[in-house]
Design a protein around this motif. Structure first.
Motif, mmCIF file in Angstrom:
data_model
loop_
_atom_site.group_PDB
_atom_site.id
_atom_site.type_symbol
_atom_site.label_atom_id
_atom_site.label_comp_id
_atom_site.label_asym_id
_atom_site.label_seq_id
_atom_site.Cartn_x
_atom_site.Cartn_y
_atom_site.Cartn_z
ATOM 1 N N VAL A 1 11.778 -6.679 3.617
ATOM 2 C CA VAL A 1 11.145 -5.398 3.278
ATOM 3 C C VAL A 1 9.808 -5.648 2.571
ATOM 4 O O VAL A 1 8.812 -4.962 2.834
ATOM 5 N N ALA A 2 9.775 -6.658 1.697
ATOM 6 C CA ALA A 2 8.521 -6.974 0.988
ATOM 7 C C ALA A 2 7.442 -7.412 1.983
ATOM 8 O O ALA A 2 6.269 -7.049 1.834
ATOM 9 N N VAL A 3 7.829 -8.159 3.004
ATOM 10 C CA VAL A 3 6.858 -8.592 4.026
ATOM 11 C C VAL A 3 6.294 -7.375 4.757
ATOM 12 O O VAL A 3 5.080 -7.230 4.944
ATOM 13 N N LEU A 4 7.199 -6.458 5.145
ATOM 14 C CA LEU A 4 6.767 -5.242 5.844
ATOM 15 C C LEU A 4 5.851 -4.398 4.945
ATOM 16 O O LEU A 4 4.802 -3.907 5.379
ATOM 17 N N GLU A 5 6.251 -4.262 3.689
ATOM 18 C CA GLU A 5 5.455 -3.465 2.737
ATOM 19 C C GLU A 5 4.063 -4.076 2.566
ATOM 20 O O GLU A 5 3.062 -3.366 2.520
ATOM 21 N N LYS A 6 4.027 -5.388 2.487
ATOM 22 C CA LYS A 6 2.747 -6.075 2.316
ATOM 23 C C LYS A 6 1.823 -5.821 3.501
ATOM 24 O O LYS A 6 0.623 -5.593 3.335
ATOM 25 N N VAL A 7 2.388 -5.864 4.703
ATOM 26 C CA VAL A 7 1.576 -5.640 5.910
ATOM 27 C C VAL A 7 1.035 -4.206 5.937
ATOM 28 O O VAL A 7 -0.166 -3.979 6.097
ATOM 29 N N VAL A 8 1.945 -3.239 5.725
ATOM 30 C CA VAL A 8 1.553 -1.823 5.826
ATOM 31 C C VAL A 8 0.586 -1.450 4.704
ATOM 32 O O VAL A 8 -0.508 -0.919 4.940
ATOM 33 N N LYS A 9 0.971 -1.757 3.463
ATOM 34 C CA LYS A 9 0.143 -1.336 2.327
ATOM 35 C C LYS A 9 -1.074 -2.237 2.140
ATOM 36 O O LYS A 9 -2.086 -1.815 1.589
ATOM 37 N N GLY A 10 -0.960 -3.463 2.615
ATOM 38 C CA GLY A 10 -2.143 -4.337 2.585
ATOM 39 C C GLY A 10 -3.231 -3.763 3.473
ATOM 40 O O GLY A 10 -4.404 -3.736 3.121
ATOM 41 N N PHE A 11 -2.813 -3.263 4.637
ATOM 42 C CA PHE A 11 -3.776 -2.671 5.574
ATOM 43 C C PHE A 11 -4.362 -1.377 5.016
ATOM 44 O O PHE A 11 -5.578 -1.173 5.044
ATOM 45 N N LEU A 12 -3.488 -0.507 4.513
ATOM 46 C CA LEU A 12 -3.941 0.827 4.091
ATOM 47 C C LEU A 12 -4.640 0.845 2.728
ATOM 48 O O LEU A 12 -5.545 1.654 2.499
ATOM 49 N N PHE A 13 -4.183 -0.020 1.804
ATOM 50 C CA PHE A 13 -4.652 0.110 0.416
ATOM 51 C C PHE A 13 -5.176 -1.191 -0.190
ATOM 52 O O PHE A 13 -5.499 -1.213 -1.377
ATOM 53 N N ASP A 14 -5.219 -2.268 0.584
ATOM 54 C CA ASP A 14 -5.491 -3.588 0.006
ATOM 55 C C ASP A 14 -4.487 -3.895 -1.110
ATOM 56 O O ASP A 14 -4.846 -4.423 -2.178
ATOM 57 N N CYS A 15 -3.250 -3.514 -0.856
ATOM 58 C CA CYS A 15 -2.164 -3.691 -1.840
ATOM 59 C C CYS A 15 -2.060 -5.152 -2.275
ATOM 60 O O CYS A 15 -2.111 -6.061 -1.456
ATOM 61 N N GLN A 16 -1.879 -5.365 -3.575
ATOM 62 C CA GLN A 16 -1.747 -6.712 -4.127
ATOM 63 C C GLN A 16 -0.295 -7.051 -4.462
ATOM 64 O O GLN A 16 -0.034 -8.043 -5.149
ATOM 65 N N MET A 17 0.636 -6.181 -4.013
ATOM 66 C CA MET A 17 2.079 -6.405 -4.204
ATOM 67 C C MET A 17 2.451 -6.648 -5.676
ATOM 68 O O MET A 17 3.107 -7.634 -6.014
ATOM 69 N N CYS A 18 2.037 -5.720 -6.512
ATOM 70 C CA CYS A 18 2.385 -5.845 -7.940
ATOM 71 C C CYS A 18 3.862 -5.542 -8.172
ATOM 72 O O CYS A 18 4.404 -5.869 -9.222
ATOM 73 N N GLY A 19 4.497 -4.859 -7.202
ATOM 74 C CA GLY A 19 5.931 -4.591 -7.323
ATOM 75 C C GLY A 19 6.270 -3.346 -8.120
ATOM 76 O O GLY A 19 7.448 -3.048 -8.342
ATOM 77 N N GLN A 20 5.269 -2.631 -8.586
ATOM 78 C CA GLN A 20 5.511 -1.399 -9.381
ATOM 79 C C GLN A 20 4.412 -0.406 -9.035
ATOM 80 O O GLN A 20 3.511 -0.156 -9.835
#
Ligand code: SF4
Length: 156
Positions: A45-64
């Motif tokens: 799930v973290a991998v999927l979240e990273k792909v989706v939110k990385g694309f949309l928001f440049d997410c840095q996966m802070c986890g919160q």
């Protein structure tokens, strides 16, 4: 990607609606996450979240994730990682003092919050300090676990 990140802020209202529906489904799936094991599903799930939110928001996966409170502008892209508003160094043109070619993520956050139903209220919520132990973990699963636990407590 920077241009997509800015698109997301411009469409913060639509993304708020979409995320609201997505979150309800994700929380409702709590029995499934429990059956599969939250720890076991964490990595995929973290991998999927990273792909989706990385694309949309440049997410840095802070986890919160705080996107709902920051106008869909990820505050972890602030070079100082400020979670509660801008520093005193915002340039006159609204850009960052550390990265002069980048719009201050908090200028973006205020603009995005104006486009959201709950944005103006949510941006006033004080965010607690970042817990670095959650770095790389899935915010989606954290929300599912936390919300389903508090819903169970309310029913008890
Ligand atoms: S607040 Fe955290 S989880 Fe949310 S988009 Fe930014 S880095 Fe990713």
């Amino acid at each position: 990607m920077y241009s997509v990140r800015r698109w997301s802020v411009r469409h913060a209202g639509g993304l708020e609606t979409f995320y609201g529906a997505f979150e309800r489904v994700f929380v409702a799936l709590d029995p499934v996450w429990k059956w599969l094991g939250y720890d076991r599903v964490e990595k995929p799930v973290a991998v999927l979240e990273k792909v989706v939110k990385g694309f949309l928001f440049d997410c840095q996966m802070c986890g919160q994730c705080a996107l709902s409170s920051t106008g869909m502008s990820c505050s972890m892209n602030c070079p100082k990682n400020l979670r509660n508003g801008p520093c005193g160094g915002v340039r006159a043109n609204g850009n960052c003092e550390v990265k002069p070619d980048m719009r201050c993520v908090w200028v973006e956050a205020f603009e995005g919050s104006e486009r959201m139903r709950e944005g103006k209220r949510a941006i006033r919520i004080v965010q607690i300090a970042v817990d670095r132990r959650l770095q790389g973990k899935s915010s989606w699963l954290k929300v599912a676990r936390d919300k389903s636990q508090s819903q169970a407590l309310e029913k008890a």
